[in-house]
Enzyme design. Structure first.
Site, PDB file in Angstrom:
ATOM      1  N   GLU A  66       1.660   1.564  -3.291  1.00  0.00           N
ATOM      2  CA  GLU A  66       0.916   1.832  -4.512  1.00  0.00           C
ATOM      3  C   GLU A  66       0.753   3.396  -3.797  1.00  0.00           C
ATOM      4  O   GLU A  66       0.345   4.166  -4.920  1.00  0.00           O
ATOM      5  CB  GLU A  66       0.182   1.221  -4.271  1.00  0.00           C
ATOM      6  CG  GLU A  66      -1.288   1.517  -4.781  1.00  0.00           C
ATOM      7  CD  GLU A  66      -2.594   0.525  -4.611  1.00  0.00           C
ATOM      8  OE1 GLU A  66      -3.042  -0.032  -5.220  1.00  0.00           O
ATOM      9  OE2 GLU A  66      -2.994   0.424  -2.916  1.00  0.00           O
TER      10      GLU A  66
ATOM     11  N   ARG B  58       1.268  -1.424  -0.508  1.00  0.00           N
ATOM     12  CA  ARG B  58       0.033   0.056   0.043  1.00  0.00           C
ATOM     13  C   ARG B  58       0.933   1.403  -0.188  1.00  0.00           C
ATOM     14  O   ARG B  58       0.442   1.997  -0.824  1.00  0.00           O
ATOM     15  CB  ARG B  58      -1.085   0.228   0.969  1.00  0.00           C
ATOM     16  CG  ARG B  58      -2.103  -1.106   1.702  1.00  0.00           C
ATOM     17  CD  ARG B  58      -3.652  -0.813   0.359  1.00  0.00           C
ATOM     18  NE  ARG B  58      -3.115  -1.247  -0.611  1.00  0.00           N
ATOM     19  CZ  ARG B  58      -3.107  -2.453  -1.234  1.00  0.00           C
ATOM     20  NH1 ARG B  58      -2.843  -3.538  -0.540  1.00  0.00           N
ATOM     21  NH2 ARG B  58      -3.175  -2.955  -2.592  1.00  0.00           N
TER      22      ARG B  58
ATOM     23  N   SER C  58      15.325  14.952   0.369  1.00  0.00           N
ATOM     24  CA  SER C  58      16.337  13.852   1.135  1.00  0.00           C
ATOM     25  C   SER C  58      15.998  13.067   1.825  1.00  0.00           C
ATOM     26  O   SER C  58      14.546  13.244   3.032  1.00  0.00           O
ATOM     27  CB  SER C  58      17.526  14.583   2.217  1.00  0.00           C
ATOM     28  OG  SER C  58      18.614  13.703   2.924  1.00  0.00           O
TER      29      SER C  58
END
Length: 160
Positions: free
Chosen positions: A103, A100, A126
């Site tokens: 995703e 997830r 960063s």
């Protein structure tokens, strides 16, 4: 309270320190939050130490040794090197929660990039000068929400 444990068969690329630390964590029935409070670190940074994704300071090693009842010599041997970051997760990830997160980057990565570029210019956020935290929110209907904050220093690209 349920505690995070380690199934080493699912993580074949982790350093030996991961098994040592997770075994002691389970034996002492400690959460990452409790360990983090003891060593004076954020709980995500503490978990990263356990997965071999962060460098332990001599102070971290001493405090972990005391809290987890592990020989300081063993921890010094296992934690004093430089982390080999990024090898612990196969890509794309198969573990549902980690997928997830992947995703989110797949779906919103370019949107994040566009908004960040508009706000900061051409550069990157960063992951070295970086902090993160996880919080739990409960709404008026009793639904739990995960809040993940990512805070990274903005690094503009250099012209050369």
């Amino acid at each position: 309270m349920s505690l995070a444990t380690l199934d080493a068969t699912q993580h074949p690329n982790l350093p030996a320190s991961a098994a040592t630390l997770f075994k002691a964590k389970a034996q002492n029935k400690l959460s990452f939050e409790q360990i983090a409070q003891h060593i004076g670190r954020n709980e995500v940074a503490t978990a990263a130490l356990f997965y071999g994704q962060a460098k332990a300071s001599p102070e971290d090693i001493q405090k972990l040794s005391e809290l987890l009842n592990i020989s300081p010599q063993v921890l010094e041997e296992q934690l004093s090197g430089f982390p080999d970051r990024g090898r612990s997760v196969e890509m794309p990830p198969k573990e549902p929660l980690i997928y997830r997160l992947y995703e989110i980057v797949q779906n919103y990565g370019y949107a994040y990039k566009a908004v960040l570029n508009e706000k900061f210019g051409d550069g990157i956020m960063s992951a070295i000068s970086f902090s993160t935290k996880v919080e739990k929110e409960t709404d008026a209907d009793g639904n739990n929400w995960a809040v993940i904050t990512l805070r990274g220093k903005w690094l503009p690209f250099s012209r050369f």
